[in-house]
Design an enzyme around this catalytic site. Structure first.
Site, PDB file in Angstrom:
ATOM      1  N   GLN A 129       1.815 -14.256  -5.988  1.00 54.08           N
ATOM      2  CA  GLN A 129       1.032 -14.199  -4.706  1.00 54.08           C
ATOM      3  C   GLN A 129      -0.297 -13.800  -4.976  1.00 54.08           C
ATOM      4  O   GLN A 129      -0.629 -12.328  -5.068  1.00 54.08           O
ATOM      5  CB  GLN A 129       1.669 -13.434  -3.735  1.00 54.08           C
ATOM      6  N   SER A 132      -4.084 -10.222  -1.741  1.00 54.16           N
ATOM      7  CA  SER A 132      -4.641  -8.869  -1.841  1.00 54.16           C
ATOM      8  C   SER A 132      -5.975  -9.022  -2.617  1.00 54.16           C
ATOM      9  O   SER A 132      -5.661  -9.598  -3.823  1.00 54.16           O
ATOM     10  CB  SER A 132      -3.983  -7.950  -1.972  1.00 54.16           C
ATOM     11  N   SER A 164       2.231  -8.968  -8.030  1.00 52.84           N
ATOM     12  CA  SER A 164       3.530  -8.604  -8.616  1.00 52.84           C
ATOM     13  C   SER A 164       4.010  -9.919  -9.577  1.00 52.84           C
ATOM     14  O   SER A 164       3.750 -10.985  -9.222  1.00 52.84           O
ATOM     15  CB  SER A 164       4.654  -8.685  -7.484  1.00 52.84           C
ATOM     16  N   GLU A 247       7.563 -12.586   3.813  1.00 52.89           N
ATOM     17  CA  GLU A 247       7.363 -11.521   2.963  1.00 52.89           C
ATOM     18  C   GLU A 247       8.380 -10.268   3.743  1.00 52.89           C
ATOM     19  O   GLU A 247       8.887  -9.400   3.176  1.00 52.89           O
ATOM     20  CB  GLU A 247       5.969 -11.203   2.827  1.00 52.89           C
ATOM     21  N   GLU A 370       1.329   1.396   9.239  1.00 53.05           N
ATOM     22  CA  GLU A 370       0.397   1.363  10.312  1.00 53.05           C
ATOM     23  C   GLU A 370       0.038  -0.196  10.781  1.00 53.05           C
ATOM     24  O   GLU A 370       0.227  -0.262  12.141  1.00 53.05           O
ATOM     25  CB  GLU A 370      -1.151   1.828  10.022  1.00 53.05           C
TER      26      GLU A 370
END
Lengths: 401, 368
Positions: A129, A132, A164, A247, A370
């Site tokens: 993936q 990020s 990953s 996910e 968060e």
């Protein structure tokens, strides 16, 4: 209401267990190497996934038209529970089966599904993936990897991180910016990328738990055929939301190789089961395992009844990451002075140290604690969302890292 | 009341800060972590040259006689920079006990060599099956020969002498042991903080002498333990302070959703809680160290300081690690070491629950 498993589910579980017992060996004591990301582990995963596919156990919740069993995700989790008792792994397909596959099913063209789903399901192709970036973590829609149309291809430039398994991957799901003049969520496009394309460089990141599971991925003039856009150009955020929801479900529903019995065994081996404080911790651990199990079932039941669990996935992921943290702490704490040791010098070959040090991946990856709390606050409690001046301005004008 | 450090103490702290900052750079620490001993011998020599190794030792032994507080100031600066040197074992667990309980000969043999940086000392306090270092399972024969084993002895793999508490027919006695003697086996082990320690096994192993009188060992062990616990609290305070500083810097510099991360309340409130923990660690540490230097009873205060160091300290490094997001898990980024040190210190010489048990027992005794 009925907390007991239905006779149908119990029968399914029995069928799964019988097949597993014939085709795999029981798991021995858990070891620290369970999360190893070496090529031998990849080969083992591939072999097992092919075995599952041949017997019709791969992707139990996928429609039969795409090679699945056509059952529900509750059946998948029943199967996973039984499978976790055996010495097998499908770990390397986490992104493919858990995220890329469901997104392809929801948003792919028939041609894309025909091309990508069968080898994914058989374990012939590994997926990663590319979401990020160094400047876009919690604020994923703030990513700045650029994709520009040139003839029939898009040309991609940028850097991804925390990927990953990139070093083992054949394909990637990629989110890139195709329009810098639109608001941040509106200029993104979702691609399927061949990881063997020229211009891709993968650099492993060594992690605090000693494993190099994550990678940095550098993309320089990488060409992606326009046919590999998933969904619409500039419509990538909606497609990504499907991936992200899957996910969360996947991480929250994770069948960890660590069970409650492993924790009790460690406490007993360290001679701590008579310590009242340790007993309280063990009791708390037990209640956590139970709560997670039932919340997981609740989500699966909602799926089975045709409802799409939304914020429940955030709750589960939040509880699960805290659970992993507490279990890692407990495992190390009951070891006494030996809890200061690491690696092979530590009890159980460093298993508990590794659990303790792996908690970070859980609390950060797939949306931080968060971010999940914000989801609960806004979508469950109906609290007003935080003012977001960055949400509407053209991306080009935003302050960024 | 006066909560300020003296000019002399400020000078010690500044000197220590300068030396640790100059030597213990991230690159140097990485280099040491790749080595065998995991000790920065150059830094150790620099500390000796600056007269910091003898800072807390008596003037008659060649030290500066500035007390435990001065040692804690040095240890705090060590913690801030995560400097890999065996300061706590050599000084707090070795040299201070020899200065207090040693014979004239023991003092003149070991203390000058500690002060010059030539000798590394430690005490072997933890055992696998005993929770009280003052009630050891290691036994000594009437002739002073040891049998049994100690675990995770800090600097045990490089120490020139080890203080070993053992049970004897006359009660507990602390022995001075040469670890190179026959019958002593040193097993080098890796620890959480990327340093090394040793499991030490004794098979009818010879001892050189006793430290203090035979049979008085339980009191000697408690004395050593208290210096060790306060020293750990001092290192932990440095670790926590610097980890909070790093988190504040990182979250203020990183932009997400168009603004610095630190402006999100989920981030700033957690950072503020970490600072409050560090403030409690700060006052409890200095109260314990001050009482020891003043010769006052500090039994409860030492346990309180170590409890805050363990419980509050762990909370701080969890928070700072978390606030660094993914960067915390990447070993090429330095913040993870603060987490590892924080955990290691929390568990050293008895974790949080052990300190609470000690405080509880003390309170129950006082109100009986």
């Amino acid at each position: 209401m009925d907390f007991d498993e239905s006779p149908e589910d119990a029968a399914f579980r029995g069928e799964a267990l019988a097949w597993l017992a014939e085709n795999a060996s029981r798991r021995g004591p858990v070891t620290a190497n369970a999360v190893a990301d070496d090529p031998a582990h990849v080969a083992r995963c591939k072999k097992w996934q092919a075995t599952l596919a041949d017997a019709g156990w791969a992707a139990i919740a996928w429609p039969a038209a795409y090679g699945g069993r056509g059952a529900t995700s509750r059946h998948q989790s029943l199967f996973n529970e039984e499978q976790s008792k055996f010495d097998v792994s499908t770990g390397v397909f986490a992104v493919g089966l858990g995220m890329a596959g469901p997104t392809l099913i929801a948003h792919g063209t028939e041609e894309q599904k025909d091309r990508f789903l069968p080898p994914l399901l058989r374990g012939d192709e590994v997926w990663c993936q590319l979401f990020s970036e160094p400047g876009a973590g919690s604020d994923l829609a703030g990513l700045s990897t650029r994709a520009e149309l040139d003839g029939n291809d898009f040309v991609v430039n940028g850097q991804k991180v925390w990927t990953s398994g990139a070093q083992h991957s054949d394909w990637a799901i990629l989110l890139a910016r195709t329009d810098f003049d639109q608001a941040k969520h509106k200029g993104l496009t979702y691609f399927v990328l061949d990881m063997r394309s020229p211009g891709i460089e993968v650099r492993p990141l060594r992690q605090i738990n000693g494993v190099a599971h994550f990678n940095e991925v550098f993309l320089t003039d990488v060409r992606v055929p326009a046919a590999n856009v998933l969904g619409e150009v500039n419509g990538g955020w909606g497609v990504a939301l499907t991936t992200l929801a899957n996910e969360r479900n996947f991480i929250g529903g994770g069948t960890s190789s660590i069970g409650f019995a492993n924790i009790v065994d460690r406490a007993r081996a360290s001679g701590r089961t008579n310590d009242p404080l340790v007993r309280q911790e063990l009791a708390e651990a037990f209640t956590r395992f139970e709560v997670l199990r039932f919340i997981g079932y609740r989500i699966q039941t909602a799926f089975a009844q045709g409802r799409v669990p939304g914020a429940e996935a955030s709750i589960l992921k939040l509880l699960y990451s805290r659970h992993v943290e507490r279990n890692g702490n407990l495992g190390v704490d009951v070891e006494g002075a030996a809890g200061m040791l690491s690696g092979a010098d530590a009890p159980d070959d460093g298993l508990w140290q590794q659990q303790f040090l792996t908690q970070w991946a859980m609390r950060i990856g797939g949306g931080t604690d968060e971010v999940q709390r914000n989801v609960v606050g806004e979508r469950v409690l109906g609290l007003p969302a935080e003012p977001r001046p960055d949400k509407y301005a053209p991306f080009r004008e935003l302050v960024r890292n | 009341m006066d909560f300020d450090f003296s000019d002399e103490q400020v000078a010690v702290r500044d000197l220590a800060a300068q030396i640790f900052t100059g030597h213990a750079t991230v690159d140097r620490i990485k280099q040491i972590e790749a080595g065998n001993e995991r000790i920065d011998r150059d830094l150790w020599a620099a500390l000796a040259t600056a007269n910091l190794l003898g800072i807390a030792l008596p003037e008659e032994d060649g030290g500066s006689g500035l007390g435990l507080m001065s040692l804690c100031l040095v240890l705090q600066e060590q913690g801030r920079r995560l400097a890999p040197v065996p300061l706590l074992p050599t000084i707090a667990l070795g040299a201070l006990p020899i200065a207090e309980f040693g014979t004239v000969e023991q003092r003149s043999t070991w203390l000058p060599r500690v002060i010059s940086g030539e000798a590394i000392l430690t005490a072997a306090l933890d055992e696998a099956d005993s929770i009280d270092p003052a009630a050891p399972r290691v036994i000594a024969s009437a002739g002073g020969r040891l049998s049994g084993s100690k675990v995770v002895v800090p600097a045990g793999h490089i120490a020139d002498r080890v203080l070993v508490p053992a049970s004897t027919p006359d009660g507990v006695t602390v022995f001075v042991v040469d670890p190179s003697a026959d019958g002593v086996t040193i097993d080098v082990v890796d620890t959480t903080d990327h340093q090394r320690a040793a499991h030490i096994t004794f098979v009818n192993a010879p001892t050189e002498a006793t430290l203090g009188r035979a049979g008085d060992g339980a009191a000697v062990v408690r004395w050593i333990l208290d210096r060790g616990l306060v020293g750990l609290a001092a290192i932990q305070l440095g670790v926590a302070d610097e980890a909070i500083r790093l988190a504040a810097e990182y979250t203020s510099g990183r932009l997400q959703f168009g603004k610095p991360l630190s402006t999100f309340q989920g981030v700033s409130l957690r950072a503020a809680d970490a600072y409050i923990d560090a403030s409690a660690m700060n006052v409890t540490l200095w109260q314990a160290a001050w009482r020891i230097d003043e010769g006052l009873d500090a039994s409860r205060e030492v346990a309180i300081a170590k409890w805050w160091a363990a419980d509050g300290g762990e909370r701080v490094v969890h928070a700072t690690q978390h606030l660094h997001g993914g960067m915390g898990a990447d070993v090429d980024y330095p913040v993870h070491r603060y987490f590892l040190w924080g955990k290691q210190i929390a568990d050293s010489l008895g974790g949080a629950s052990k300190q609470l048990a000690r405080i509880g027992a003390d309170i129950a005794d006082a109100y009986r």
